[in-house]
Write a protein that holds these residues in place. Structure first.
Motif, PDB file in Angstrom:
ATOM      1  N   VAL A   5       0.835  -1.200   0.000  1.00 49.91           N
ATOM      2  CA  VAL A   5       0.000   0.000   0.000  1.00 49.91           C
ATOM      3  C   VAL A   5       0.862   1.239   0.000  1.00 49.91           C
ATOM      4  CG1 VAL A   5      -2.072  -0.945   1.036  1.00 49.91           C
ATOM      5  CG2 VAL A   5      -0.227  -0.211   2.501  1.00 49.91           C
ATOM      6  N   ARG A   6       0.385   2.259  -0.702  1.00 48.86           N
ATOM      7  CA  ARG A   6       1.029   3.568  -0.673  1.00 48.86           C
ATOM      8  C   ARG A   6       0.500   4.347   0.518  1.00 48.86           C
ATOM      9  NH1 ARG A   6       2.502   5.207  -6.253  1.00 48.86           N
ATOM     10  NH2 ARG A   6       1.991   3.503  -7.653  1.00 48.86           N
ATOM     11  N   SER A   7       1.240   5.331   0.944  1.00 48.95           N
ATOM     12  CA  SER A   7       0.737   6.212   1.994  1.00 48.95           C
ATOM     13  C   SER A   7       0.461   7.581   1.397  1.00 48.95           C
ATOM     14  CB  SER A   7       1.763   6.343   3.125  1.00 48.95           C
ATOM     15  OG  SER A   7       2.964   6.886   2.630  1.00 48.95           O
ATOM     16  N   ARG A  11      -3.962  10.748   4.617  1.00 53.11           N
ATOM     17  CA  ARG A  11      -4.399   9.448   5.109  1.00 53.11           C
ATOM     18  C   ARG A  11      -5.827   9.125   4.665  1.00 53.11           C
ATOM     19  NH1 ARG A  11      -2.374   7.291   9.498  1.00 53.11           N
ATOM     20  NH2 ARG A  11      -3.553   5.463   8.803  1.00 53.11           N
ATOM     21  N   ARG A  14      -6.067   5.817  -0.006  1.00 48.30           N
ATOM     22  CA  ARG A  14      -5.174   4.673   0.081  1.00 48.30           C
ATOM     23  C   ARG A  14      -5.495   3.734  -1.054  1.00 48.30           C
ATOM     24  NH1 ARG A  14      -6.986   5.589   5.230  1.00 48.30           N
ATOM     25  NH2 ARG A  14      -5.420   6.031   6.829  1.00 48.30           N
ATOM     26  N   ASP A  16      -3.805  -0.049  -3.026  1.00 49.34           N
ATOM     27  CA  ASP A  16      -2.718  -1.029  -2.985  1.00 49.34           C
ATOM     28  C   ASP A  16      -2.122  -1.178  -4.364  1.00 49.34           C
ATOM     29  OD1 ASP A  16      -3.558  -4.331  -3.745  1.00 49.34           O
ATOM     30  OD2 ASP A  16      -4.784  -2.611  -4.266  1.00 49.34           O
ATOM     31  N   HIS A  28       7.555  -2.337  -3.989  1.00 48.85           N
ATOM     32  CA  HIS A  28       6.675  -1.288  -3.493  1.00 48.85           C
ATOM     33  C   HIS A  28       6.883  -0.019  -4.303  1.00 48.85           C
ATOM     34  CE1 HIS A  28       5.441  -3.496   0.038  1.00 48.85           C
ATOM     35  NE2 HIS A  28       6.684  -3.738   0.341  1.00 48.85           N
ATOM     36  N   HIS A  59       8.858   5.528   5.742  1.00 52.19           N
ATOM     37  CA  HIS A  59       8.064   4.530   5.027  1.00 52.19           C
ATOM     38  C   HIS A  59       8.534   4.404   3.583  1.00 52.19           C
ATOM     39  CE1 HIS A  59       4.325   3.101   2.914  1.00 52.19           C
ATOM     40  NE2 HIS A  59       4.350   2.263   3.919  1.00 52.19           N
ATOM     41  N   GLU A  90      -0.832   1.668   6.868  1.00 50.70           N
ATOM     42  CA  GLU A  90      -0.129   1.219   5.668  1.00 50.70           C
ATOM     43  C   GLU A  90       1.237   0.635   6.010  1.00 50.70           C
ATOM     44  OE1 GLU A  90      -1.469   4.169   6.107  1.00 50.70           O
ATOM     45  OE2 GLU A  90      -2.562   4.885   4.328  1.00 50.70           O
ATOM     46  N   CYS A  93       0.871  -2.812   7.399  1.00 50.12           N
ATOM     47  CA  CYS A  93       0.585  -3.770   6.333  1.00 50.12           C
ATOM     48  C   CYS A  93       1.851  -4.133   5.560  1.00 50.12           C
ATOM     49  CB  CYS A  93      -0.469  -3.178   5.391  1.00 50.12           C
ATOM     50  SG  CYS A  93      -0.947  -4.292   4.038  1.00 50.12           S
ATOM     51  N   ASN A  94       2.627  -3.112   5.176  1.00 46.66           N
ATOM     52  CA  ASN A  94       3.847  -3.383   4.412  1.00 46.66           C
ATOM     53  C   ASN A  94       4.919  -4.053   5.262  1.00 46.66           C
ATOM     54  OD1 ASN A  94       2.736  -2.353   2.063  1.00 46.66           O
ATOM     55  ND2 ASN A  94       3.492  -0.281   2.441  1.00 46.66           N
ATOM     56  N   LEU A 122      -8.886  -1.334   5.158  1.00 50.58           N
ATOM     57  CA  LEU A 122      -7.681  -1.369   4.315  1.00 50.58           C
ATOM     58  C   LEU A 122      -7.661  -2.684   3.546  1.00 50.58           C
ATOM     59  CD1 LEU A 122      -5.093   0.132   3.527  1.00 50.58           C
ATOM     60  CD2 LEU A 122      -3.942  -0.995   5.426  1.00 50.58           C
TER      61      LEU A 122
END
Length: 358
Positions: A5-7, A11, A14, A16, A28, A59, A90, A93-94, A122
């Protein structure tokens, strides 16, 4: 195949991005909200951002390191980002993707669950948690999570691919093929979906179409041993041993620490009548994993065929112990049959015959 996922700075947005397969580091995208370049900061030895944006810089740097194959470095940067912003869903998750690639499935699962605690919608984390459940054999929860992820975000090819695997496991090949096809519409070069579609087509006897899928999967990701193995097996079944040899050799090159890779190549040599070469390859497999069941079983067969029955028995016993320890019923039955048959040859029935004669 975990979803990355990008940030974003707000916020609020979002999405993926499909990662590369599990055999290689997850690919990524850099964090879109960084006001500076994490790669340039890293190269110049500058701190990765300050104040409210520091977690985004870290990140982005973590994603860059992971794309370069530095999984431990990526893990550490994700953890730094989370120390600044513990509710950064995010990043959780990553981080889970990174743990999964490092082989720590338990930590990966915990990271996905933490991401969902902070952001229950998410989709990437939902789908990735589903993949963990699938690998653990919890098919029911896996299916629920894949469907939930697709309801949240229908354009995730990984979740369609995983759902196809579930349908194939459940004996529904037509539905599996539809799901793989949907994944490929979303991402035409999706290597896992191509490979899995090949498997499903092969199950239906559509061997030429399966072959095309395996070739396309290799073209999409040449570093993955899985489609090479499947393509080699298909060539072998078709009697094209030379083509099978090329791909089994490539698997050994890609996975020099895989006992199964040496074993498959050895079995091809054995089937071609090259027992000496096969024995060398099986032995190489055991040098990598001294408890590899198939290698011990095949060596036992070769030794039995050459009259070295006592040596064969030793390998059959090792194979039987290994198959029992991993609860592999089919392997245990095959090895036990070989062990029993060889034992019969070694038994001395003269004493029994004398007793019966009296």
């Amino acid at each position: 195949m975990p979803n990355a996922v990008r940030s974003s700075a707000s916020r609020k947005r979002r999405r993926d991005a499909a990662s590369t397969p599990a055999e290689v580091p997850v690919g990524h995208s850099a964090a879109s909200a960084s006001s500076s370049d994490p790669q340039a900061d890293h190269a110049a030895g500058r701190p990765a951002g300050t104040g409210v944006e520091a977690h985004l810089h870290l990140h982005g740097l973590a994603m860059m390191l992971e794309a370069q194959g530095d999984l431990k470095g990526a893990r550490d940067k994700y953890l730094e980002a989370l120390s600044l912003k513990p509710d950064f869903a995010e990043a959780h998750c990553n981080l889970g993707n990174t743990y999964k690639l490092l082989g720590d499935v338990s930590q990966a699962e915990q990271s996905y669950r933490t991401a969902l605690q902070h952001h229950p919608q998410l989709a990437a984390a939902v789908g990735n948690l589903g993949s963990v459940c699938y690998e653990k054999g919890d098919r029911e929860n896996a299916q629920h999570l894949f469907l939930q992820a697709l309801e949240l975000q229908p354009d995730m090819p990984d979740s369609w691919n995983h759902l196809g695997n579930l349908m194939r496991d459940n004996g529904k090949p037509d539905e599996a093929i539809k799901h793989y096809a949907r994944a490929l519409v979303l991402q035409p070069g999706h290597p896992h979906a191509l490979n899995n579609l090949g498997n499903a087509l092969k199950d239906q006897g559509r061997r030429n179409e399966a072959l095309e899928c395996y070739v396309a999967a290799i073209r999409a990701l040449p570093s993955s041993p899985v489609p090479h193995t499947n393509l080699a097996g298909l060539y072998k079944e078709n009697g094209d041993f030379n083509s099978a040899l090329v791909h089994y050799q490539e698997v050994v090159r890609l996975c020099p620490s895989s006992a199964a890779a040496y074993c498959n190549l050895g079995t091809l040599h054995k089937d071609c009548g090259r027992g000496t070469e096969a024995l060398v390859l099986y032995s190489l497999g055991l040098s990598v994993d001294n408890n590899h069941v198939d290698s011990h079983n095949h060596i036992g067969n070769l030794l039995k065929d050459s009259g070295r029955l006592e040596q064969a028995l030793l390998h059959y016993c090792r194979a039987l112990l290994g198959s029992i320890s991993r609860s592999d019923v089919l392997a245990s039955a095959e090895v036990l049959s070989n062990l029993t048959h060889t034992t019969l040859f070694l038994c001395d029935y003269s004493q029994r015959d004398r007793m019966l004669g009296q």
